[in-house]
Design a protein around this motif. Structure first.
Motif, short mmCIF file in Angstrom:
data_model
loop_
_atom_site.label_atom_id
_atom_site.label_comp_id
_atom_site.label_asym_id
_atom_site.label_seq_id
_atom_site.Cartn_x
_atom_site.Cartn_y
_atom_site.Cartn_z
N PHE A 194 -20.30 31.89 -32.92
CA PHE A 194 -20.49 33.29 -33.13
C PHE A 194 -20.74 33.47 -34.96
CE2 PHE A 194 -18.39 33.39 -29.16
CZ PHE A 194 -18.88 34.44 -28.48
N VAL A 195 -21.56 34.24 -35.15
CA VAL A 195 -21.77 34.31 -36.48
C VAL A 195 -21.74 35.78 -37.03
CG1 VAL A 195 -24.43 34.43 -36.24
CG2 VAL A 195 -23.56 33.99 -38.61
N VAL A 196 -21.10 36.25 -37.91
CA VAL A 196 -21.05 37.60 -38.34
C VAL A 196 -22.33 37.90 -39.29
CG1 VAL A 196 -19.87 39.42 -39.58
CG2 VAL A 196 -18.76 37.83 -38.15
N ILE A 197 -23.05 39.00 -39.25
CA ILE A 197 -24.31 39.13 -40.07
C ILE A 197 -23.77 40.66 -40.44
CG2 ILE A 197 -26.80 39.45 -40.42
CD1 ILE A 197 -26.74 37.24 -38.07
N THR A 209 -30.59 34.62 -33.44
CA THR A 209 -29.32 33.57 -33.31
C THR A 209 -29.30 32.91 -32.19
OG1 THR A 209 -28.00 35.55 -32.57
CG2 THR A 209 -28.45 35.29 -35.24
N SER A 210 -29.46 33.50 -30.96
CA SER A 210 -29.34 32.61 -29.65
C SER A 210 -29.99 31.37 -29.44
CB SER A 210 -29.18 33.43 -28.52
OG SER A 210 -30.35 34.25 -28.42
N HIS A 211 -31.20 31.27 -30.40
CA HIS A 211 -32.14 30.17 -30.10
C HIS A 211 -31.99 29.14 -31.36
CE1 HIS A 211 -33.82 32.84 -27.12
NE2 HIS A 211 -34.29 31.62 -26.59
N ARG A 231 -19.53 32.27 -40.50
CA ARG A 231 -18.91 31.70 -39.33
C ARG A 231 -17.61 32.30 -39.08
NH1 ARG A 231 -19.78 26.39 -38.39
NH2 ARG A 231 -20.89 25.68 -40.12
N ILE A 232 -16.98 32.38 -38.09
CA ILE A 232 -15.62 32.93 -37.88
C ILE A 232 -14.80 31.72 -37.90
CG2 ILE A 232 -13.97 33.95 -36.39
CD1 ILE A 232 -16.15 35.71 -35.11
#
Length: 397
Positions: free
Chosen positions: A245-248, A295-297, A316-317
């Motif tokens: 999971f990435v925070v944007i 992001t999911s790809h 990243r978390i």
């Protein structure tokens, strides 16, 4: 001692988190902190969370640079020790129930009469006044009543807590700020010491941004929103191809345009209806879906590298393992090596904030119970016979 608070004496009459964390920060920047502990175990934090050879690792962190003086506050002789300490002290920090120090003969009126320049920081659940002042209050209650738990968690789920003692720590920071403002007033000759009244509930409430005017004027109740930031778009947590999971945070106007370009959506970047935040908020679900589709790809590393090149804030978390292995944490001296009794070496958090000319420092880890009782009493003018008598009577340990 060195640091910007060199020469400041702090008496800590506190346990567990709120008052001790406030005193710890002052100790890291040069204050002489004398922690008052009671016999029969001292601060319960010594046994909280994970232990190493019978002592909490949290204790070693929370009590670094402090002197432990073990005093029976319920005895007249023990109370007298506190009064003698208060004569030359600058700050008392306590988190007992309202009225508890008064019952011991150590309330504000007594200590202020002994030393008019003294500042007393009083940290408790609901503060020193009001209809709830006598209720027991911990950090968890402060988080609940301060409003932050209601707004934390998934939209369809239960209210959630942050994984640390946030309410206590926020109260500690407010306590330090209040203490420093009071000290500035005293040291610049503007007046005598004063009481700094800190409520755990109010310390959390102070972080709640526009919660009140939005409700009062617009009738809007801020609800739970998962990883999104309501009213600000796009800003959320997104999946990556490898399961991370990435925070944007693409929520300023120019950053938003760069983000849309880099994910291959120039149509969204150039849409005048999305040029400013209020327009984007109306279509935040659509924007989140577009970002997530990109992001999911891609792998986490590819996402972060691409967004860094585009100067879009992202990250990243982190787990604790990520923190310990991170080069930036290491370069900023946020991971310090400490030696524990018995020879074990362990990493501890570094010091915040960073001061260019008078930085904080760690001089020693949390002390053993009563480790400094004799030396502190000696500095107050107690001779060896008096100290022996106080020990025999159970006034000190």
């Amino acid at each position: 001692m060195s640091g910007p608070l060199k020469g400041i004496r702090v008496i800590e009459i506190g346990t567990l988190i709120a008052a001790p964390f406030a005193a710890r920060m002052m100790a890291e920047f040069g204050a002489e902190v004398i922690k008052i502990e009671t016999p029969n175990g001292g601060d319960p934090l010594r046994k909280w969370r994970k232990l190493h050879e019978g002592t909490s690792l949290w204790w070693y962190l929370q009590s670094r640079n402090k002197k432990s003086v073990c005093v029976n506050l319920k005895s007249a002789e023990g109370a007298d020790v506190i009064k003698r300490l208060a004569k030359d002290a600058d700050v008392v920090i306590e988190n007992m129930r309202p009225g508890a120090l008064e019952k011991l003969g150590l309330g504000w009126d007594v200590l202020h009469a002994i030393n008019p320049k003294l500042t007393m920081v009083r940290i408790f659940g609901y503060g020193q006044t009001g209809p709830y002042r006598d209720r027991p209050g911990f950090g968890a209650i402060g988080e609940a009543m301060g409003g932050i738990r209601y707004t934390t968690g998934d939209a369809e789920g239960l209210p959630a807590r942050v994984g640390v003692s946030l309410g206590d720590s926020l109260a500690s920071l407010h306590g330090v700020i209040g203490a420093l403002m009071s000290l500035l007033r005293v040291k610049t000759g503007q007046g005598d010491g004063q009481v700094v009244d800190v409520s755990l509930v109010e310390s959390v409430f102070n972080l709640m941004e526009s919660l009140i005017p939005e409700y009062d004027l617009l009738g809007h109740v801020r609800e739970r929103s998962g990883g999104a930031l309501p009213g600000i778009a796009p800003s959320n947590m997104y999946r990556t191809e490898d399961g991370g999971f990435v925070v944007i945070a693409g929520n300023s106007d120019p950053i938003y345009k760069r983000l849309m370009q880099v994910i291959g959506r120039p149509d969204l970047a150039d849409d005048p209806a999305l040029a400013q935040n209020d327009g984007r908020v109306k279509q935040s679900a659509m924007l989140d879906a577009a970002i997530d589709a990109w992001t999911s790809h891609h792998s986490m590393d590819d996402v972060l590298a691409t967004l860094e090149r585009a100067e879009v804030p992202s990250g990243r978390i982190y787990s604790v393992a990520d923190i310990v292995g991170d080069a930036h944490y290491q370069a900023r001296e946020m991971l310090l090596d400490a030696d524990l009794p018995g020879g074990a070496s362990v990493k501890m958090p570094g010091i915040v904030p960073k001061l260019s000319e008078t930085p904080g420092e760690v001089r020693w880890q949390g002390p053993t119970l009563g480790e400094h009782t004799h030396s502190v009493l000696e500095s107050l003018g107690f001779d060896a016979d008096e100290v022996a008598r106080l020990r025999a009577e159970g006034a000190v340990q």
